[in-house]
Enzyme design. Structure first.
Site, PDB file in Angstrom:
ATOM      1  N   ASP A 101      35.656  49.303  38.651  1.00 22.29           N
ATOM      2  CA  ASP A 101      34.710  48.213  38.401  1.00 22.29           C
ATOM      3  C   ASP A 101      34.207  47.652  39.728  1.00 22.29           C
ATOM      4  O   ASP A 101      34.865  47.798  40.765  1.00 22.29           O
ATOM      5  CB  ASP A 101      35.401  47.085  37.616  1.00 22.29           C
ATOM      6  CG  ASP A 101      35.835  47.542  36.242  1.00 22.29           C
ATOM      7  OD1 ASP A 101      35.286  48.541  35.740  1.00 22.29           O
ATOM      8  OD2 ASP A 101      36.735  46.892  35.674  1.00 22.29           O
TER       9      ASP A 101
HETATM   10  N1  URA Z   1      40.801  49.246  34.773  1.00 26.89           N
HETATM   11  C1  URA Z   1      39.910  48.227  34.877  1.00 26.89           C
HETATM   12  O1  URA Z   1      39.894  47.314  34.067  1.00 26.89           O
HETATM   13  N2  URA Z   1      39.058  48.265  35.912  1.00 26.89           N
HETATM   14  C2  URA Z   1      39.054  49.224  36.865  1.00 26.89           C
HETATM   15  O2  URA Z   1      38.256  49.165  37.802  1.00 26.89           O
HETATM   16  C3  URA Z   1      39.994  50.270  36.737  1.00 26.89           C
HETATM   17  C4  URA Z   1      40.858  50.259  35.683  1.00 26.89           C
END
Ligand code: URA
Length: 250
Positions: A107
């Protein structure tokens, strides 16, 4: 016997020079193969055994490139974005080549290990849940990580319409804001860790990917920095590592 590839193509593939610049250098006699000047751009090179030098400097011949990036916040795991910098934008010029993409997404607000490559088969292998390649994260949540949650992660957590694969959760420390936990996944559903903690009423405040397979994020790599992986490191990424209690029967 290894298949031979065109001289101009394999030099341009290494990223520093365009195909047309390479052709000019070859025509000028600035390129040698095994010590002999070669002036044909279509000369066949065995990438495993031949030694190629450009202007007297030997170049390493690699079919693909594998990079470890320490992703900062605010950068998107994509190859292009209209508004924000992408992980591929952070690759320095000397490591850049055509076709680079992130093998798996973090993310925008997640930090840590992103593997960038131009090798689609490799990316497929390390991302496929069937290959059991684990991804390890450290997450700070706004509350307490309980034993019940640790057991729940082991069974798989219902998020939306889906049940996640068995995962591992272990509390590692506590802070005034909440607990830090280590989470090990081998799949990458959308916002998976945030939604898994969300199922227990907790919010993820910080999230960092610290390991892929058995390869740790290099502690000497500052946020935003990127470096090439060695053959041994690439092999470590492909190693399976899940606690036996979370292994699925094959
Ligand atoms: N899980 C999440 O919620 N975000 C990420 O970036 C990776 C795994």
């Amino acid at each position: 016997m290894a298949k031979k590839q065109r001289l101009d193509k394999i030099i341009a593939m290494q990223g520093a020079l365009s195909r047309s610049d390479v052709k000019i250098l070859i025509r000028k006699g600035a390129v040698t193969v095994n010590g002999q000047v070669v002036k044909n751009a279509d000369f066949g090179v065995d990438m495993d055994n031949d030694l190629v030098a450009v202007q007297g400097k030997e170049i390493s011949l690699e079919q693909h490139i594998y990079l470890m990036l320490h992703k900062p916040k605010g950068v998107v795991s994509a190859t292009e974005d209209k508004n924000l910098p992408t992980v591929v934008d952070l690759v320095p010029k000397e490591l850049w080549r055509k076709g680079l993409f992130p093998a798996g997404r973090l993310d925008k607000d997640t930090t840590g290990f992103v593997l960038i490559t131009d090798d689609g088969d490799f990316a497929h292998d390390i991302l496929s849940p069937k290959k059991h390649i684990s991804k390890t994260y450290h997450a700070l949540v706004n509350g307490t990580i309980t034993e019940e949650m640790e057991k729940g992660f082991e069974k798989g957590v219902v998020i939306g319409e889906d049940l996640t694969l068995p995962a591992s959760l272990k509390k590692i420390s506590s802070e005034p804001q909440g607990d830090w936990g280590e989470v090990i996944l081998r799949e990458g559903m959308y916002h998976q860790i945030k939604r898994m903690f969300g199922a227990y009423g907790l919010k993820v405040l910080e999230l960092k990917r610290v390991k892929m397979g058995k390869l740790d994020l290099d502690p000497n790599l500052a946020q935003g920095q990127c470096r090439k992986l060695s053959k041994e490191e690439i092999a470590l990424v492909k190693c399976r590592e899940m606690p036996s209690s979370t292994e699925e029967k094959e």
